[in-house]
Write an enzyme that holds these catalytic residues in place. Structure first.
Site, PDB file in Angstrom:
ATOM      1  CE  LYS A   1       3.383   7.088   6.253  1.00  0.00           C
ATOM      2  NZ  LYS A   1       3.120   8.070   5.182  1.00  0.00           N
TER       3      LYS A   1
ATOM      4  CB  SER B   1      -5.942   4.638   2.101  1.00  0.00           C
ATOM      5  OG  SER B   1      -5.643   5.733   1.277  1.00  0.00           O
TER       6      SER B   1
ATOM      7  CG  ASN C   1      -4.779  16.925   0.654  1.00  0.00           C
ATOM      8  OD1 ASN C   1      -5.791  17.534   1.022  1.00  0.00           O
ATOM      9  ND2 ASN C   1      -4.645  15.630   0.812  1.00  0.00           N
TER      10      ASN C   1
ATOM     11  CE  LYS D   1       4.778   7.761  -1.260  1.00  0.00           C
ATOM     12  NZ  LYS D   1       4.148   7.993   0.052  1.00  0.00           N
TER      13      LYS D   1
ATOM     14  CE  LYS E   1      -4.043   2.008   0.446  1.00  0.00           C
ATOM     15  NZ  LYS E   1      -3.668   2.870  -0.707  1.00  0.00           N
TER      16      LYS E   1
ATOM     17  CB  THR F   1      -2.809  13.159   5.269  1.00  0.00           C
ATOM     18  OG1 THR F   1      -3.156  12.125   4.340  1.00  0.00           O
ATOM     19  CG2 THR F   1      -1.375  12.967   5.713  1.00  0.00           C
TER      20      THR F   1
END
Ligand code: GLU
Length: 423
Positions: A95, A353, A222, A107, A71, A191
């Site tokens: 994380k 997510s 963001n 990523k 992820k 986030t």
């Protein structure tokens, strides 16, 4: 101390090794965490609006899958490279483990300045990149999401391209989609919201009243923009804000809604923003300005040996991934500045997510209250797990977070019959 050319992957390895050693692990027990399981580099030919073909480079790195499918987001940035994406993929594994959601880490990145591309060019780039990484992504395999310079719209294009190849709609292949096509309510701001939950918890733990602190935020995208808005709306004083062009400062607090409104026109940047009593700062002045809480919410390698000695904040909340170098970390620790690490502080995005992916699997939609309530519960649980580990081992929050993460990943690997899912 003179810093060598910054390599985020080396930075990650330093912290990993130190935390694993503090946990009492043998190298062989965590060695696989030092290498991504899979690295994919792709070339992305794009037909530009003027008819020329330009070839961009892209990556998808899958770091670890001991705890579940890979992820992690996809970023579009001119400075993106394989070392950066490798580091970012490892940080995603850690994380997801810190917040205890059933994922590994990955990523993606494309080396491109998206501001130089038209919307049509960006769509073509995204679709071609998706086809290049298509064999390694999927809702049970590897699930991308937004990151620097990508957003819900880009996720929609990825979902569409993937679905075209499969012959049916596959909403669960990405998260951070627009709500109308299976995205989760609350994901875009998750986030930034998570950053504020962690910041307030940390201040309370330290006996600092969150309402009387001065906040400085580097990055008004963001994450930083949302954190600024939520803090402002709950009456906090944001004295400094920055973007790629520079920063602005006002001792008795900036007008965040006015700044957000100004920046909503993408042609504007803070260098040109004018407000009553507002002073202009360089990036260095922003990071070292007079404030209590510093929130780096931009890119890696911002708090370095060059400025760590001059930072005035008492607390740093890492909203960006990897903003602090190893050398700077040591300086901050010696100076007694508390750093809440990225893998905890900015995990709110991947937590929601996860909610989105769960909603897609169940073909269900939660409401905002449910999303925000569950997000808060998970973030606070993670904060307490990290804080307890840091206290038990008498170390920093960063070491505590890494230790929690490594312990969970290594345990998963062992339970699967080998040191970290090794055949
Ligand atoms: N790009 C975000 C991060 O760095 C979110 C990743 C995700 O939601 O998968 O955590």
């Amino acid at each position: 101390m003179k810093e060598q050319a910054y390599n985020p992957y080396e930075n990650m390895l330093h912290v990993l090794d130190e935390a694993a050693e503090k946990l009492g692990l043998q190298r062989s027990e965590y060695e696989t965490l030092r290498y991504p399981e899979r690295e994919l580099t792709v070339s992305i030919p794009v037909k530009m609006d003027n008819g020329e073909i330009r070839v961009f480079e892209g990556y998808r790195v899958q770091h670890n899958s001991a705890r579940g499918p890979y992820k992690g987001g996809i970023r579009y940035h001119q400075d993106s490279d394989l070392n950066e994406v490798k580091a970012l993929s490892a940080w995603m594994s850690f994380k997801c483990a810190v917040v205890n959601i059933p994922y590994g880490g990955a990523k993606g990145g494309v080396k491109v300045d998206p501001r130089e591309l038209s919307r049509e060019e960006l769509i073509r780039l995204t679709r071609r990149y998706t086809t290049r990484i298509l064999p390694v992504i999927g809702p049970d395999q590897d699930i991308p999401a937004p990151d620097v310079n990508t957003n819900g719209e880009v996720m929609g294009w990825i979902m569409d391209t993937y679905s075209m190849f499969k012959g049916h709609a596959v909403p669960g292949v990405v998260t951070g989609k627009p709500v109308e096509i299976g995205g989760s309510i609350g994901r875009t701001e998750a986030t930034g919201r998570g950053v504020t939950i962690i910041a307030l918890q940390c201040l309370e733990n330290m006996g600092m009243d969150p309402d009387t602190q001065a906040y400085a935020i580097q990055g008004m995208g963001n994450v930083g923009g949302t954190a600024a808005r939520i803090l402002y709306e709950s009456g906090k004083k944001i004295v400094a804000a920055g973007d790629y062009s520079g920063g602005v400062y006002k001792e008795d607090g900036l007008d965040i809604p006015q700044i957000s409104q100004y920046l909503s026109d993408k042609k504007n940047c803070l260098k040109n923003y004018q407000g009553e009593g507002v002073k202009h700062l360089t990036n260095d002045e922003l990071l070292t300005c007079k404030c209590d809480v510093l929130i780096p919410a931009a890119l890696e390698n911002q708090i370095t040996a060059d400025n760590a000695e001059r930072i005035q904040a008492k607390v740093i909340i890492e909203a960006a991934n990897g903003p602090t170098t190893v050398e700077a970390d040591k300086i901050l620790e010696r100076r007694g500045i508390v750093v809440v690490p990225d893998i905890l502080a900015n995990a709110g995005g991947v937590v929601v997510s996860y909610f989105e992916w769960v909603q897609n699997i169940q073909s269900m939609a939660w409401d905002l209250e449910e999303v925000n309530k569950t997000l808060k519960k998970i973030m606070l649980k993670a904060y307490n797990d990290v804080d307890a580990m840091a206290k038990e081992k008498n170390t920093t929050m960063r070491m505590g977070a890494y230790m929690v993460a490594i312990d969970r990943i290594v345990t998963a690997g062992k339970l699967r019959g080998g040191p970290i899912s090794m055949a």
